[in-house]
Design a protein around this motif. Structure first.
Motif, PDB file in Angstrom:
ATOM      1  N   ARG A 275     -33.610   7.208 -27.504  1.00  0.00           N
ATOM      2  CA  ARG A 275     -33.065   6.534 -26.324  1.00  0.00           C
ATOM      3  C   ARG A 275     -34.113   5.653 -25.657  1.00  0.00           C
ATOM      4  O   ARG A 275     -33.841   4.527 -25.254  1.00  0.00           O
ATOM      5  CB  ARG A 275     -32.544   7.574 -25.332  1.00  0.00           C
ATOM      6  N   LEU A 276     -35.358   6.156 -25.566  1.00  0.00           N
ATOM      7  CA  LEU A 276     -36.428   5.367 -24.963  1.00  0.00           C
ATOM      8  C   LEU A 276     -36.744   4.141 -25.809  1.00  0.00           C
ATOM      9  O   LEU A 276     -37.013   3.052 -25.277  1.00  0.00           O
ATOM     10  CB  LEU A 276     -37.669   6.236 -24.786  1.00  0.00           C
ATOM     11  N   VAL A 277     -36.694   4.285 -27.123  1.00  0.00           N
ATOM     12  CA  VAL A 277     -36.933   3.132 -28.007  1.00  0.00           C
ATOM     13  C   VAL A 277     -35.855   2.076 -27.798  1.00  0.00           C
ATOM     14  O   VAL A 277     -36.144   0.870 -27.737  1.00  0.00           O
ATOM     15  CB  VAL A 277     -36.974   3.589 -29.473  1.00  0.00           C
ATOM     16  N   LEU A 278     -34.604   2.489 -27.661  1.00  0.00           N
ATOM     17  CA  LEU A 278     -33.518   1.537 -27.427  1.00  0.00           C
ATOM     18  C   LEU A 278     -33.704   0.811 -26.104  1.00  0.00           C
ATOM     19  O   LEU A 278     -33.454  -0.402 -26.009  1.00  0.00           O
ATOM     20  CB  LEU A 278     -32.174   2.266 -27.451  1.00  0.00           C
ATOM     21  N   VAL A 279     -34.155   1.531 -25.084  1.00  0.00           N
ATOM     22  CA  VAL A 279     -34.405   0.882 -23.790  1.00  0.00           C
ATOM     23  C   VAL A 279     -35.503  -0.159 -23.926  1.00  0.00           C
ATOM     24  O   VAL A 279     -35.414  -1.274 -23.380  1.00  0.00           O
ATOM     25  CB  VAL A 279     -34.772   1.942 -22.734  1.00  0.00           C
ATOM     26  N   GLN A 280     -36.558   0.169 -24.671  1.00  0.00           N
ATOM     27  CA  GLN A 280     -37.630  -0.802 -24.865  1.00  0.00           C
ATOM     28  C   GLN A 280     -37.147  -2.030 -25.628  1.00  0.00           C
ATOM     29  O   GLN A 280     -37.534  -3.169 -25.314  1.00  0.00           O
ATOM     30  CB  GLN A 280     -38.787  -0.134 -25.610  1.00  0.00           C
ATOM     31  N   LEU A 281     -36.292  -1.829 -26.633  1.00  0.00           N
ATOM     32  CA  LEU A 281     -35.744  -2.966 -27.365  1.00  0.00           C
ATOM     33  C   LEU A 281     -34.891  -3.845 -26.457  1.00  0.00           C
ATOM     34  O   LEU A 281     -34.926  -5.085 -26.555  1.00  0.00           O
ATOM     35  CB  LEU A 281     -34.921  -2.469 -28.549  1.00  0.00           C
ATOM     36  N   LEU A 282     -34.122  -3.236 -25.570  1.00  0.00           N
ATOM     37  CA  LEU A 282     -33.327  -4.024 -24.624  1.00  0.00           C
ATOM     38  C   LEU A 282     -34.218  -4.836 -23.702  1.00  0.00           C
ATOM     39  O   LEU A 282     -33.921  -5.996 -23.388  1.00  0.00           O
ATOM     40  CB  LEU A 282     -32.423  -3.096 -23.813  1.00  0.00           C
ATOM     41  N   VAL A 283     -35.325  -4.235 -23.250  1.00  0.00           N
ATOM     42  CA  VAL A 283     -36.246  -4.973 -22.380  1.00  0.00           C
ATOM     43  C   VAL A 283     -36.853  -6.156 -23.113  1.00  0.00           C
ATOM     44  O   VAL A 283     -36.951  -7.271 -22.583  1.00  0.00           O
ATOM     45  CB  VAL A 283     -37.339  -4.021 -21.856  1.00  0.00           C
ATOM     46  N   VAL A 284     -37.253  -5.929 -24.362  1.00  0.00           N
ATOM     47  CA  VAL A 284     -37.825  -7.036 -25.153  1.00  0.00           C
ATOM     48  C   VAL A 284     -36.773  -8.121 -25.392  1.00  0.00           C
ATOM     49  O   VAL A 284     -37.062  -9.320 -25.302  1.00  0.00           O
ATOM     50  CB  VAL A 284     -38.372  -6.496 -26.479  1.00  0.00           C
ATOM     51  N   GLY A 285     -35.520  -7.704 -25.688  1.00  0.00           N
ATOM     52  CA  GLY A 285     -34.467  -8.695 -25.884  1.00  0.00           C
ATOM     53  C   GLY A 285     -34.218  -9.524 -24.642  1.00  0.00           C
ATOM     54  O   GLY A 285     -34.026 -10.749 -24.710  1.00  0.00           O
ATOM     55  N   ALA A 286     -34.231  -8.869 -23.479  1.00  0.00           N
ATOM     56  CA  ALA A 286     -34.050  -9.620 -22.223  1.00  0.00           C
ATOM     57  C   ALA A 286     -35.206 -10.581 -21.997  1.00  0.00           C
ATOM     58  O   ALA A 286     -35.008 -11.723 -21.547  1.00  0.00           O
ATOM     59  CB  ALA A 286     -33.922  -8.643 -21.059  1.00  0.00           C
ATOM     60  N   ALA A 287     -36.436 -10.139 -22.313  1.00  0.00           N
ATOM     61  CA  ALA A 287     -37.588 -11.028 -22.151  1.00  0.00           C
ATOM     62  C   ALA A 287     -37.485 -12.236 -23.083  1.00  0.00           C
ATOM     63  O   ALA A 287     -37.790 -13.373 -22.694  1.00  0.00           O
ATOM     64  CB  ALA A 287     -38.880 -10.255 -22.411  1.00  0.00           C
ATOM     65  N   LEU A 288     -37.049 -12.007 -24.319  1.00  0.00           N
ATOM     66  CA  LEU A 288     -36.879 -13.124 -25.250  1.00  0.00           C
ATOM     67  C   LEU A 288     -35.790 -14.080 -24.780  1.00  0.00           C
ATOM     68  O   LEU A 288     -35.919 -15.306 -24.912  1.00  0.00           O
ATOM     69  CB  LEU A 288     -36.532 -12.578 -26.645  1.00  0.00           C
ATOM     70  N   ALA A 289     -34.720 -13.526 -24.230  1.00  0.00           N
ATOM     71  CA  ALA A 289     -33.657 -14.401 -23.735  1.00  0.00           C
ATOM     72  C   ALA A 289     -34.144 -15.274 -22.592  1.00  0.00           C
ATOM     73  O   ALA A 289     -33.822 -16.466 -22.503  1.00  0.00           O
ATOM     74  CB  ALA A 289     -32.465 -13.545 -23.288  1.00  0.00           C
TER      75      ALA A 289
END
Length: 404
Positions: A275-289
């Motif tokens: 779950r924590l890994v998924l949250v980190q991926l979402l944060v990175v995706g938002a930063a890339l966007a």
């Protein structure tokens, strides 16, 4: 032939080699360009992978679930699990009946930390493993549906907040001497059941043990005796560690609320930290966007190249109507404008129909309604003179309305 005598349009071989670009130059330039464009993404993914690995290493062996063998909090049971492991007991955590069925068997012990999530089929499966059972109870948790348990004991709400002596012949209870207290208790329904640490005069106690077929059964009414906060008090550690350390294999069963498996069907487990890994991926995706997304920016105002006055627009439209002899369109525009202004003056909505507007104008000007209707909705003029007469009549009618 010398170099200087070479034919026009040709160059010596060594000059051709120096002048031509290396074949690999476009390939290197292509990948260099791609690296410059995607290096932020690659670096961000590397950071996520490193952080995820560190997170899994730090959190994979800890939890916050009550009575979990890897929970170091006050309500956890990490201290008891580590003491048992140092004494040679192999502590195997399990969260589903499928795992219990694969780990438990004769010559092992199964500790059940929570009875509430288990249905009758799962309770029967626990007894069918052939392992010794240690059941941790609670005030409002019953033992119905347990073969060899529900017909031997029943739970009770009686308890004690003070030290309770053993007062029984059970060797584990005698070794403990007394416990720090108990929330809830157990009552024997069979003479072969030994109840220890009595809390009232009706036979309720904090611990019970009995023999069922070829295995030993134990019931501990208050799970807090096993917790990190309560283990060191009085004889709590002696009682719980002796009961759990009877065999070299201990299955530490923490039932999952969503577990619907049996002892024969394996259920894939979700690794901790996902779950924590998924949250980190979402944060990175938002930063890339945010980094790659296009921004419209503030609205830029531009000066109009030409400013056309309203009067000029009106006269230009009139000239077009006259050039094409569009008397009907001109008359409709005059009537629509006059009707809109008079309706506003008389307080009528835009949705007011022709009859309503005609009656209102007739009352305001004391004119005949048929005359007013003819001016506003009559036939269109066919020449310039008729259009001019209609315009004058509408102006006069509108002035009368404004004077009313």
């Amino acid at each position: 032939m010398s170099v200087t005598d070479a034919p026009v349009g040709f160059a010596p071989a060594d000059q051709e080699e120096r002048a031509a670009p290396p074949p690999s130059a476009p390939w290197h330039e292509h990948w260099a360009h791609r690296w410059r464009r995607s290096r932020f993404i690659v670096l961000a993914l590397l950071v996520v992978v490193v952080l995820s690995g560190v997170t899994l290493l730090l959190t994979a062996r800890t939890s916050d679930r009550p009575l979990a063998p890897d929970n170091a909090g006050d309500d956890g049971a990490r201290a008891a699990a580590q003491i048992l492991q140092r004494r040679g007991v192999d502590v195997q955590p399990a969260t589903t009946m499928a795992e219990v069925g694969a780990l438990a068997g004769p010559g092992s012990t199964v500790l059940v930390t929570d009875l509430a999530p288990l249905d009758d089929a799962q309770r029967a499966d626990l007894v069918a493993t052939g392992a010794d059972l240690v059941l941790l109870g609670a005030t409002f948790t019953g033992v119905e549906g347990f073969p060899g348990v529900s017909d031997r004991i029943e739970t009770s709400g009686a308890g004690s907040t003070e030290q309770v002596p053993a007062r029984c012949d059970d060797p584990h209870a005698r070794a403990a001497g007394e416990i720090s207290g108990t929330v809830g208790s157990v009552v024997a329904l069979d003479e072969e059941v030994t109840v220890c640490f009595p809390v009232d005069d009706e036979g309720a106690g904090g611990y019970a043990s009995w023999q069922h077929e070829d295995r030993q059964m134990h019931y501990l009414a208050d799970p807090r005796l096993l917790s990190n906060a309560g283990l060191a008090a009085d004889g709590n550690a002696a009682l719980t560690l002796r009961v759990l350390g009877q065999h070299e294999a201990l299955v530490w069963f923490l039932p999952a609320r969503s577990d619907t498996s049996g002892t024969q069907d394996a259920v894939p487990m979700v690794p901790p930290g996902v779950r924590l890994v998924l949250v980190q991926l979402l944060v990175v995706g938002a930063a890339l966007a945010l980094w790659r997304g296009r921004s419209l920016g503030p609205v830029v105002t531009e000066a109009m190249p030409v400013v056309v006055r309203a009067a000029e627009t009106t006269r230009g439209r009139g000239r077009l109507y006259r050039r094409f002899a569009a008397h009907g369109h001109a008359a409709a525009a005059l009537r629509a404008g006059a009707a809109r202004r008079m309706a506003h003056r008389l307080g009528l909505p835009r949705s007011a129909g022709a009859a309503r507007l005609t009656d209102a104008v007739a009352r305001a000007t004391a004119r005949d309604p048929h005359e007013v209707h003819g001016l506003l909705y009559g036939p269109a003029p066919s020449d310039d003179a008729g259009l001019l007469a209609l315009s004058t009549a509408l102006d006069t009618l509108e002035s009368e309305v404004h004077r009313s």
